[in-house]
Design an enzyme around this catalytic site. Structure first.
Site, PDB file in Angstrom:
ATOM      1  N   GLY A  67      36.683  32.162  35.142  1.00  0.00           N
ATOM      2  CA  GLY A  67      35.871  32.729  34.081  1.00  0.00           C
ATOM      3  C   GLY A  67      35.413  34.144  34.397  1.00  0.00           C
ATOM      4  O   GLY A  67      35.991  34.832  35.229  1.00  0.00           O
ATOM      5  N   HIS A  90      37.974  39.558  32.595  1.00  0.00           N
ATOM      6  CA  HIS A  90      38.088  41.002  32.456  1.00  0.00           C
ATOM      7  C   HIS A  90      39.536  41.324  32.108  1.00  0.00           C
ATOM      8  O   HIS A  90      40.371  40.416  31.947  1.00  0.00           O
ATOM      9  CB  HIS A  90      37.624  41.724  33.730  1.00  0.00           C
ATOM     10  CG  HIS A  90      38.262  41.219  34.976  1.00  0.00           C
ATOM     11  ND1 HIS A  90      39.602  41.379  35.262  1.00  0.00           N
ATOM     12  CD2 HIS A  90      37.745  40.538  36.039  1.00  0.00           C
ATOM     13  CE1 HIS A  90      39.883  40.844  36.443  1.00  0.00           C
ATOM     14  NE2 HIS A  90      38.773  40.311  36.924  1.00  0.00           N
ATOM     15  N   HIS A 101      42.433  39.509  33.974  1.00  0.00           N
ATOM     16  CA  HIS A 101      42.766  38.174  33.477  1.00  0.00           C
ATOM     17  C   HIS A 101      43.543  38.252  32.164  1.00  0.00           C
ATOM     18  O   HIS A 101      44.539  37.540  31.961  1.00  0.00           O
ATOM     19  CB  HIS A 101      41.489  37.362  33.212  1.00  0.00           C
ATOM     20  CG  HIS A 101      40.643  37.111  34.410  1.00  0.00           C
ATOM     21  ND1 HIS A 101      39.371  37.618  34.526  1.00  0.00           N
ATOM     22  CD2 HIS A 101      40.874  36.395  35.547  1.00  0.00           C
ATOM     23  CE1 HIS A 101      38.846  37.214  35.671  1.00  0.00           C
ATOM     24  NE2 HIS A 101      39.741  36.483  36.311  1.00  0.00           N
ATOM     25  N   GLN A 135      36.085  26.353  47.200  1.00  0.00           N
ATOM     26  CA  GLN A 135      36.502  27.612  47.815  1.00  0.00           C
ATOM     27  C   GLN A 135      35.322  28.524  48.157  1.00  0.00           C
ATOM     28  O   GLN A 135      35.518  29.666  48.565  1.00  0.00           O
ATOM     29  CB  GLN A 135      37.516  28.333  46.937  1.00  0.00           C
ATOM     30  CG  GLN A 135      37.008  28.860  45.619  1.00  0.00           C
ATOM     31  CD  GLN A 135      38.140  29.294  44.714  1.00  0.00           C
ATOM     32  OE1 GLN A 135      38.950  28.489  44.273  1.00  0.00           O
ATOM     33  NE2 GLN A 135      38.214  30.590  44.418  1.00  0.00           N
ATOM     34  N   GLY A 192      47.288  37.368  39.798  1.00  0.00           N
ATOM     35  CA  GLY A 192      47.202  38.802  39.990  1.00  0.00           C
ATOM     36  C   GLY A 192      47.465  39.212  41.436  1.00  0.00           C
ATOM     37  O   GLY A 192      47.114  38.501  42.372  1.00  0.00           O
ATOM     38  N   GLN A 193      48.040  40.385  41.607  1.00  0.00           N
ATOM     39  CA  GLN A 193      48.336  40.906  42.941  1.00  0.00           C
ATOM     40  C   GLN A 193      47.075  41.182  43.746  1.00  0.00           C
ATOM     41  O   GLN A 193      47.115  41.196  44.975  1.00  0.00           O
ATOM     42  CB  GLN A 193      49.166  42.196  42.832  1.00  0.00           C
ATOM     43  CG  GLN A 193      49.523  42.814  44.181  1.00  0.00           C
ATOM     44  CD  GLN A 193      50.132  44.187  44.060  1.00  0.00           C
ATOM     45  OE1 GLN A 193      50.815  44.489  43.083  1.00  0.00           O
ATOM     46  NE2 GLN A 193      49.872  45.051  45.044  1.00  0.00           N
ATOM     47  N   SER A 239      37.568  43.076  38.965  1.00  0.00           N
ATOM     48  CA  SER A 239      37.173  41.819  39.583  1.00  0.00           C
ATOM     49  C   SER A 239      35.905  41.325  38.919  1.00  0.00           C
ATOM     50  O   SER A 239      35.039  42.129  38.539  1.00  0.00           O
ATOM     51  CB  SER A 239      36.913  42.023  41.083  1.00  0.00           C
ATOM     52  OG  SER A 239      36.288  40.886  41.655  1.00  0.00           O
TER      53      SER A 239
END
Length: 331
Positions: free
Chosen positions: A41, A44, A47, A71, A170-171, A213
């Site tokens: 969630g 941005h 995503h 995590q 994503g990288q 992020s």
């Protein structure tokens, strides 16, 4: 499908595995491909770019939103992690590619994902967990020793529930994405297959190249001003590597960029504390640290991960650049 206490949404929301699987069976019957974007969630543009990639390449697109307790270590920011569900659903509904829009949101609660319960303390946990041995202890794993165990576990659960044809990551979280490719290969998963776990280039702020992020929301104005220095330091190391410098020379050059910015922040009177966690080069295959005297010419075309982590006040930022032959990594 439950809508209790959920914001209004034009996209179907599934809160249980059972309700989602009923929907998924219909997609199977209609021979439709399903793209999947897992998130925690606080969406941005990073995503949303993954969502649009999925829309372009699949008949149906599913996004999950689940803040995964496994995590987060006990001292980390689980309670304060940004949760913006109403805005997330609005942003998701705005995405459209060639008349296709997102098809479903998987929004499970903690009990749905962890029927045996979950404790942030690994020593107190019960139930089934997934570890990718030999790949989760380096790089980010050194600073966050239980992180990849939590990631591998929740993504295995999500893949089992969603059964995606393609999945998109994503990288920016490059070690996580590559580790998951190893996991999918080792566990013989078919949904997705290793070739269908896609890693998409990092999306950056167009004004200063800061990697997007969800945790950027934590940054104060002063912190936001200095945050781009991490990527700038990596670019310095990248230039050094391209010019034939050794790994040690390149990391030292990048470290000096960070140190100088810390000094400048003090000179400018910025109310911000910066601390470098690490800058490193690792082999993209096994994540082992590249030796200090290795150069681009001696490494050949082997893919290398140049990465770093920087604390800005209480916010930990990560970023990376891929060096060498990376065509089979980011695709």
């Amino acid at each position: 499908m439950s809508t209790t206490k959920l914001p209004p949404s034009s996209i179907p929301i599934f809160t249980t595995v059972a309700s989602y699987r009923e929907w998924r069976r219909k997609a199977y019957a209609e021979k439709k491909s399903v793209g999947f974007v897992p998130t925690m969630g606080a969406l941005h543009e990073g995503h949303l770019s993954l969502v649009r990639r999925s829309l372009a390449e699949n008949d149906l697109t599913v996004m999950s939103i689940f803040v995964n307790p496994a995590q987060f270590a006990p001292h980390e920011d689980l309670a304060s992690y940004p949760r913006t569900l109403e805005r997330d659903l609005e942003l998701l509904a705005e995405q459209k590619v060639a008349s296709k829009q997102p098809s479903a949101v998987f929004l499970p609660n903690v009990h749905e994902m962890y029927p045996s319960g979950i404790n942030q303390d690994v020593n107190q946990q019960r139930g089934t967990f997934v570890e990718v041995k030999g790949y989760g202890e380096q790089m980010e794993g050194k600073s966050r020793p239980t992180f990849f165990r939590g990631v591998a576990t929740v993504v295995t659960k999500l893949f089992n529930a969603i059964e995606p044809t393609n999945a998109y990551f994503g990288q920016k979280d490059i070690q996580q994405a590559l580790l998951l490719r190893h996991m999918v290969t080792d566990l013989l998963l078919s949904h997705p297959s290793p070739n269908n776990l896609h890693i998409v280039p990092t999306i950056r702020d167009t004004s200063d190249d800061l990697a997007l992020s969800s945790r950027n929301a934590y940054l104060s104005p002063a912190g936001r001003k200095v945050a781009p220095i991490l990527y700038a330091s990596l670019r310095t190391a990248e230039g050094c590597w391209a010019a034939g410098g050794s790994k040690l020379d390149c990391i030292n050059a990048a470290t000096k960029i960070i140190q100088r910015r810390i000094e400048q922040a003090n000179e400018e009177g910025l109310d911000v504390e910066m601390k470098l966690d690490y800058l490193e080069m690792n082999d993209a295959g096994d994540f082992e640290v590249i030796e200090g005297d290795v150069t681009r010419s001696s490494k050949g075309d082997a893919a290398v991960i140049l990465s770093g982590a920087l604390w800005v006040d209480q916010t930990r930022l990560i970023d990376n650049i891929l060096l060498g032959s990376v065509g089979r990594i980011v695709r």
